[in-house]
Design an enzyme around this catalytic site. Structure first.
Site, PDB file in Angstrom:
ATOM      1  N   GLU A 235       0.821  -1.205   0.000  1.00  0.00           N
ATOM      2  CA  GLU A 235       0.000   0.000   0.000  1.00  0.00           C
ATOM      3  C   GLU A 235       0.857   1.258   0.000  1.00  0.00           C
ATOM      4  OE1 GLU A 235      -3.789   2.118   2.206  1.00  0.00           O
ATOM      5  OE2 GLU A 235      -2.767   0.476   3.231  1.00  0.00           O
TER       6      GLU A 235
ATOM      7  N   GLU B 277     -12.235   2.298   2.587  1.00  0.00           N
ATOM      8  CA  GLU B 277     -11.208   2.615   3.576  1.00  0.00           C
ATOM      9  C   GLU B 277     -11.345   4.081   4.022  1.00  0.00           C
ATOM     10  OE1 GLU B 277      -9.335   0.696   5.128  1.00  0.00           O
ATOM     11  OE2 GLU B 277      -7.473   1.677   5.702  1.00  0.00           O
TER      12      GLU B 277
END
Length: 302
Positions: free
Chosen positions: A180, A278
């Site tokens: 990420e 998210e």
């Protein structure tokens, strides 16, 4: 043995023009979503326990779930989540395999200390068992922080090496570590991996289907922008997406990112993977949860 690079997931999602969000839309019976949007614990906090939140998400038509904290849950909780997801026909999204110590700016996986890389690999081994219990295909990794005293090229080489070693652990189990990239401008100063393009360079260098990119568009918008061209150029190495609007990191429609257009583009690419939600809710309580659902119905491709 190192395997050749290949695409883990096909691409694509679709979007809708316009972001008119009303609470009444969220209250209507769910017709489901064309994309696998994945809420998380807290998205529907008013509904009760995590298992009750999963059940409510399924009732609203969501087909996936993610849980960054799953590795910290007890074995019994992990197994209960897996049963609930299976019962509702939902896909498990990412959980975090190795979490940085944010306030300490650790670990530095590209640094001179081998113990940081050894600890990372220990986390990866433990994540295999978690993934098996959850029936999870993806787990998030963050390749630590920069060492300002060392050349970036040396740090990158060391990170590539440790990711290859981690891939050797994950590959036999069919688990994909998704790296990420995080923004340094608002949330995570000094992280090593800062853009999707940089993640692409790492994934190509590692050259293993167990190491791909998690494209979190909130972070990418802050750090680089140019979202659709970047996704397109790096598509072969992207295995998972996450949404969150900017500024504020709330649901689509609360910031500057045109998620309707992005979803339309993703649908045209044929994306069949999970899109993690998210972000937080822009309003509290059930009214905020209704707005969240309405926001995703507004960008859901038809």
């Amino acid at each position: 043995m190192r395997v050749g690079r290949r695409t883990i997931l096909a691409a694509g999602v679709g979007a809708i023009a316009g972001m008119a969000i009303s609470e009444s839309a969220a209250a209507s019976p769910a017709d489901g979503f064309a994309l696998d949007f994945a809420p998380h614990q807290g998205s529907f906090a008013s509904r009760g326990t995590v298992l009750e939140q999963i059940a409510y998400a399924a009732e609203q038509g969501f087909r996936a779930w993610e849980d960054n904290e799953a590795a910290r849950r007890s074995v019994a909780e992990q197994e209960a989540m897996a049963r609930a997801l299976s019962q509702h026909g939902m896909t498990m999204g990412v959980f975090v395999a190795s979490m940085p110590r944010w306030k300490e700016f650790q670990p530095v996986l590209g640094g001179d200390d081998d113990s940081a890389r050894d600890a990372f690999l220990t986390d990866i081994r433990a994540a295999v068992d978690v993934a098996k219990r959850l029936n999870a295909r993806w787990t998030t990794v963050v390749p630590g922080f920069l060492d300002p005293r060392l050349p970036v090229d040396i740090q990158q080489a060391r990170i590539i090496d440790v990711l290859r070693r981690a891939a050797d652990i994950m590959a036999p189990h069919g688990i994909v570590m998704v790296m990420e990239p995080l923004n340094t401008r608002t949330n995570h100063p000094r992280v090593f991996l800062q853009t999707i393009a940089q993640g692409y360079a790492l994934a190509v260098a590692v050259n293993d289907p167990s190491v791909k990119i998690l494209a979190d568009l909130y972070h990418e918008q802050i750090q680089s922008g140019n979202l659709i061209p970047t996704l397109d150029q790096c598509w072969d190495e992207i295995a998972y997406l996450q949404f969150g609007d900017n500024p504020g990191r709330k649901e689509p429609g609360t910031g500057e990112i045109n998620y309707a257009i992005i979803c339309k583009w993703l649908k045209e690419k044929g994306f069949a993977g999970v899109i993690g939600m998210e972000h937080g809710n822009s309003a509290g309580g059930r009214a905020g949860e209704d707005r969240l659902i309405a926001a995703y119905r507004a960008i859901n491709p038809i």
